[in-house]
Scaffold this motif. Structure first.
Motif, short mmCIF file in Angstrom:
data_model
loop_
_atom_site.label_atom_id
_atom_site.label_comp_id
_atom_site.label_asym_id
_atom_site.label_seq_id
_atom_site.Cartn_x
_atom_site.Cartn_y
_atom_site.Cartn_z
N UNK A 160 37.51 29.09 30.92
CA UNK A 160 37.42 30.55 31.01
C UNK A 160 36.12 31.07 30.41
N UNK A 161 35.72 30.46 29.27
CA UNK A 161 34.45 30.86 28.64
C UNK A 161 33.27 30.58 29.56
N UNK A 162 33.28 29.41 30.22
CA UNK A 162 32.19 29.05 31.14
C UNK A 162 32.11 30.06 32.27
N UNK A 163 33.28 30.40 32.82
CA UNK A 163 33.30 31.34 33.93
C UNK A 163 32.77 32.71 33.50
N UNK A 164 33.24 33.17 32.34
CA UNK A 164 32.80 34.49 31.85
C UNK A 164 31.28 34.50 31.65
N UNK A 165 30.76 33.39 31.12
CA UNK A 165 29.31 33.30 30.87
C UNK A 165 28.52 33.44 32.17
N UNK A 213 44.21 24.30 43.54
CA UNK A 213 43.73 24.89 44.80
C UNK A 213 43.47 26.39 44.65
N UNK A 214 44.36 27.05 43.88
CA UNK A 214 44.22 28.50 43.66
C UNK A 214 42.95 28.81 42.88
N UNK A 215 42.70 28.06 41.81
CA UNK A 215 41.48 28.27 41.00
C UNK A 215 40.24 27.95 41.83
N UNK A 216 40.30 26.83 42.54
CA UNK A 216 39.16 26.44 43.39
C UNK A 216 38.84 27.52 44.41
N UNK A 217 39.88 28.11 45.03
CA UNK A 217 39.69 29.14 46.05
C UNK A 217 38.97 30.36 45.47
N UNK A 251 33.66 41.18 43.35
CA UNK A 251 33.47 39.94 42.56
C UNK A 251 34.25 40.03 41.26
N UNK A 252 34.21 41.21 40.64
CA UNK A 252 34.92 41.38 39.37
C UNK A 252 36.42 41.17 39.56
N UNK A 253 36.98 41.70 40.65
CA UNK A 253 38.40 41.51 40.94
C UNK A 253 38.73 40.03 41.15
N UNK A 254 37.86 39.35 41.88
CA UNK A 254 38.05 37.92 42.11
C UNK A 254 38.01 37.15 40.80
N UNK A 255 37.04 37.55 39.96
CA UNK A 255 36.88 36.89 38.67
C UNK A 255 38.10 37.09 37.78
N UNK A 256 38.64 38.31 37.78
CA UNK A 256 39.81 38.61 36.96
C UNK A 256 41.02 37.80 37.42
N UNK A 257 41.15 37.63 38.73
CA UNK A 257 42.26 36.81 39.25
C UNK A 257 42.14 35.37 38.77
N UNK A 258 40.92 34.84 38.80
CA UNK A 258 40.69 33.47 38.36
C UNK A 258 41.02 33.32 36.87
N UNK A 259 40.54 34.27 36.07
CA UNK A 259 40.81 34.23 34.62
C UNK A 259 42.31 34.39 34.33
#
Length: 437
Positions: A160-165, A213-217, A251-259
């Motif tokens: 999660x930290x890597x993604x946020x960065x 698969x969900x995270x990868x997507x 992108x922000x919405x996509x990012x929040x779903x991933x997190x």
């Protein structure tokens, strides 16, 4: 020395000033013999102390006398705290439990009941003596970080930290507003992204197939949208702020779903840390002390019985050696389901060792415990397991008699289990009595 209780010392000095202590304590030097005499009376009557060996009783009594003579009337400083802490450490290393030390504390405390100043001092002193036990508990918690669930949580949090960065929204929005497109060159493509590397190296280890698969997507979608932004700017660098802004919001919405997915899985696993064995779903041995202590306290208060079953699958090592550990693990999972189906919600199953299990039965006397043990034994005997088809279980049954030290009863239940194994297996033993089909 960071674990030393020097803050405790500071608080004691704030509550009890040295000059007040020295003035009030003068009269107590003559009372020391009477205090020791009182302690010996309470000590000899203690049920908890009575279960110790004679050597242990003598050692603890000497410790108490030395404490009264050398510590009780002294005003503490850092050297004092260190010496008392080391005394507690020696008691810990000799194998005295903190429950026994708390019993000693009660005896000492009871002997000076008439004086609030001495009671304050005794409270301080025994908190120092018990500090090595507290430190050990903290160290044990740290060791639990090796638990696979903890490693999973840490890995997910790192992801999660890597993604946020990699997705600083505000920075890109400001850049768009300022017409600065150079910042887009700092966004790595999918193949070179740190989060992609994390997915490839750790993803399948900590995520099930569906979550992976969900995270990868969503991660792939995240990068695809940034590529669209780059494409927009490469074609026409002017008048694109609103389109890019809308894409950034997407992108922000996509990012929040991933997190959200990462945090959801992380929280699911945090609830299991240091609580349950991942294979059987039973509580692990680290939780036994906590739950046993809680149930013993309730038993003393409300007067109900508690019993223990010690169970061990017969010839389980042979199964592992013949068919491999994967088959062995499957057998354990089926066995766990059988046990759960034969227990109440209020019962506690623990994985005590490899194929050894302890079951704690509150509100159950020895007769009731034997009924439960036999029900489980017969269910296991008649169950058709995968690959091996049949396996049996042996059991030692014991009602807890030593409420001040229930581990004596656990040892007895373990001894009965040993007798069950040695006298033919597939049986439940209580004392000299064996129950078989």
């Amino acid at each position: 020395m960071k674990k030393m209780p020097y803050k405790l010392l500071e608080r004691f000095k704030e509550r009890v000033r040295k000059e007040v202590w020295e003035e009030k304590i003068k009269d107590f030097y003559t009372k020391i013999p009477n205090i020791i005499s009182e302690i010996e009376t309470f000590y000899d009557r203690s049920i908890s102390i009575s279960i110790l060996t004679e050597d242990d009783k003598l050692y603890l009594k000497r410790f108490v006398k030395r404490y009264i003579k050398n510590y009780l009337l002294k005003y503490p400083d850092e050297k004092y705290v260190l010496n008392l802490y080391n005394a507690g450490k020696r008691l810990f290393l000799k194998g005295y439990t903190d429950e026994i030390l708390l019993e000693v504390y009660k005896i000492v405390y009871k002997s000076v009941e008439e004086d609030s100043l001495l009671k304050e001092k005794i409270n301080f002193d025994f908190l120092v003596v018990l500090r090595p036990y507290m430190n050990y508990s903290l160290d044990e918690e740290k060791k639990l970080l090796k638990d696979s669930n903890v490693e999973m949580v840490f890995s997910l949090q790192e992801a999660a930290k890597i993604h946020i960065k990699n997705k600083n929204k505000n920075k890109f929005l400001k850049a768009v507003a300022d017409g600065d497109t150079d910042v887009l060159s700092n966004i790595p493509d999918y193949e070179n992204c740190e989060f992609t590397k994390w997915l490839e190296e750790h993803g399948r280890k900590v995520l099930n197939e569906e979550s992976y698969k969900e995270v990868w997507y969503f991660h792939k979608l995240f990068h695809e949208k940034f590529e669209k932004i780059k494409h927009i700017y490469s074609k026409n660098k002017e008048n694109n702020s609103l389109a890019v802004y809308l894409l950034l919001k997407d992108i922000e919405n996509t990012s929040l779903k991933l997190l959200f997915i990462l945090n959801r899985i992380s929280l699911d696993n945090i609830s299991k840390i240091a609580l349950k064995d991942s294979l059987t779903g039973f509580l692990n041995r680290h939780m036994l002390d906590v739950i046993l202590s809680k149930e013993i306290s309730r038993s003393k208060r409300y007067g109900y019985k508690i019993s223990i079953l010690m169970m061990d699958l017969d010839n389980f090592k042979k199964i592992n050696d013949t068919y491999g550990h994967l088959v062995g693990d499957e057998i354990l999972m089926h066995f766990a389901r059988i046990v759960k189906n034969n227990l109440r919600e209020s019962d506690y199953p623990f994985r005590y060792g490899g194929e050894e299990f302890l079951i704690l039965l509150p509100h159950t006397d020895e007769e009731g415990a034997l009924v439960v043990a036999e029900r489980i034994r017969k269910s296991v005997e008649s169950y058709k397991f995968p690959v091996i088809e049949r396996i049996t279980v042996s059991c030692g049954v014991r009602e807890i008699k030593n409420l001040d030290n229930p581990y004596i009863d656990i040892e007895e239940a373990d001894r009965y289990l040993y007798i069950a194994k040695k006298t033919g297996k597939n049986r439940c033993v209580y004392g000299s009595t064996a129950f078989t089909s």
